[in-house]
Design a protein around this motif. Structure first.
Motif, short mmCIF file in Angstrom:
data_model
loop_
_atom_site.label_atom_id
_atom_site.label_comp_id
_atom_site.label_asym_id
_atom_site.label_seq_id
_atom_site.Cartn_x
_atom_site.Cartn_y
_atom_site.Cartn_z
N MET A 323 0.81 -1.22 0.00
CA MET A 323 0.00 0.00 0.00
C MET A 323 0.84 1.27 0.00
N PRO A 324 1.99 1.32 0.70
CA PRO A 324 2.81 2.53 0.61
C PRO A 324 3.27 2.84 -0.81
N LEU A 325 3.56 1.80 -1.59
CA LEU A 325 3.98 2.02 -2.97
C LEU A 325 2.82 2.53 -3.82
N LEU A 326 1.66 1.88 -3.68
CA LEU A 326 0.48 2.30 -4.44
C LEU A 326 0.10 3.74 -4.10
N ALA A 327 0.04 4.04 -2.82
CA ALA A 327 -0.41 5.37 -2.39
C ALA A 327 0.60 6.45 -2.75
N SER A 328 1.89 6.16 -2.61
CA SER A 328 2.92 7.14 -2.97
C SER A 328 2.89 7.43 -4.46
N ASP A 329 2.74 6.40 -5.26
CA ASP A 329 2.64 6.59 -6.70
C ASP A 329 1.47 7.52 -7.04
#
Length: 350
Positions: A323-329
């Motif tokens: 989720m950190p990768l998805l949200a940061s993107d």
């Protein structure tokens, strides 16, 4: 705790706070782009991220954030708060634990701790330490949440409330008395983002609400109650008004089924023109073979008339790791900057 040895031992175990990840502090776009050229879960995550970005760039789409599990306690709490702060979600459906035991808990100034050492759980119980896998909570702090919920309930007019209406009162409380700016409950209140907890009493809130009811009954006084039917009606009303909708789901369980069922409920209410959820992403580690709601695929949900099979993606991964990768993107692609705030909470203003 009067025993000095126990107090010292408890302090040792509760010495390292969980630090919630800041999705604004790093740019995951290059990683997601690279994952899109890979296979397996990496490519699934890249496609899911693309679908979430499509939700944000679709000017007609209302985005529902759906949360089950303990990712908030594990370090994703500020992630979800940033989604609300930056107009990247329009409504939230979550477990009571996510909203009360984790976010409201920290909003009052309490902390989650890394379990760097895990003695036997009987020892933890004797120290009043609650364990969530490798994360600790001070039970004394959690009981402060129980009493605060009781205090809020005592302050309200004795009548039925949806979980959304009660959680809005919790947000109002944090505005006045909170100790943390980056609280999902507080930010949702300030930005008119409604939060629904269809199993609200199955959380720390339940203890405070039971005490409120029992005390009132003993005194022969009326008391406030939670109206679960109002939850379903209000959430369905948002779906009817919204039209186009997208689901960003972390985990499954009751929140997942509850938001998906709004399409069916709308049909039963005579709104046969209400579309299924156009976009859907789910991140889960549940095994599809058990037939449970948490593990049921989005393709399966299509057979129930709930979601569109054309724009959906399952990501089988531990949510705290992806989720950190998805949200940061999504944050750094900045589609949210062009979105109009939906402010669905105003739909229920009297």
């Amino acid at each position: 705790m009067n025993d000095p040895l126990k107090s010292n031992r408890k302090a040792e175990l509760l010495s390292t706070q969980v630090e919630h990840i800041d999705i604004t502090s790093f740019d995951a776009r290059p990683i997601i782009d690279a994952m899109g050229k890979m296979s397996f879960t990496s490519r699934d995550l890249a496609r899911a991220t693309g679908i979430y970005n499509d939700m944000l760039s679709d000017k007609d789409c209302t985005v529902f954030l759906v949360i089950a599990g303990s990712t908030s306690a594990g370090g994703c709490m500020d992630l979800y708060a940033e989604l609300v702060r930056n107009n990247m979600v329009d409504a939230v459906v979550a477990t009571g634990a996510t909203i009360v035991d984790m976010d409201f808990f920290e909003g009052l100034g309490h902390k989650h701790y890394q379990a760097l050492e895990v003695p036997d759980d009987d020892t933890l119980r004797s120290l009043y330490i609650d364990r969530i896998y490798d994360t600790y909570i001070d039970e004394d702090d959690l009981q402060n949440v129980d009493h605060t919920i009781f205090e809020i309930a005592e302050s309200l007019e004795p009548k039925p409330y949806s979980s959304r209406a009660f959680i809005r009162e919790m947000g109002k409380y944090l505005v006045k008395h909170g100790k943390k700016e980056n609280s999902l409950v507080k930010l949702a209140y300030e930005n008119d983002v409604p939060i629904f907890c269809p199993a609200f009493v199955d959380s720390s809130a339940g203890f405070g609400l039971v005490k409120h009811q029992v005390d009132a009954m003993k005194a022969g006084k009326p008391y406030m109650v939670l109206d679960a039917i109002a939850d379903f009606r209000e959430l369905t009303q948002i779906k009817i008004e919204a039209g186009v909708s997208g689901l960003l789901m972390v985990g499954g369980g009751v929140p997942k089924n509850f938001i998906q069922d709004t399409v069916v409920c709308a049909e039963i209410l005579g709104h046969e023109d209400v579309d299924v959820h156009k976009y859907a992403v789910q991140v889960t580690v549940a095994d599809v073979r058990d037939g449970a709601c948490s593990s049921s695929t989005l393709q399966e949900a299509a057979s129930w008339g709930k979601v569109n099979t054309a724009i959906e993606q399952m990501v089988f991964a531990e949510a705290g790791s992806v989720m950190p990768l998805l949200a940061s993107d999504a944050y750094h692609r900045e589609h949210w900057k062009k979105r109009e705030p939906r402010r669905w909470a105003k739909l229920f203003d009297q």
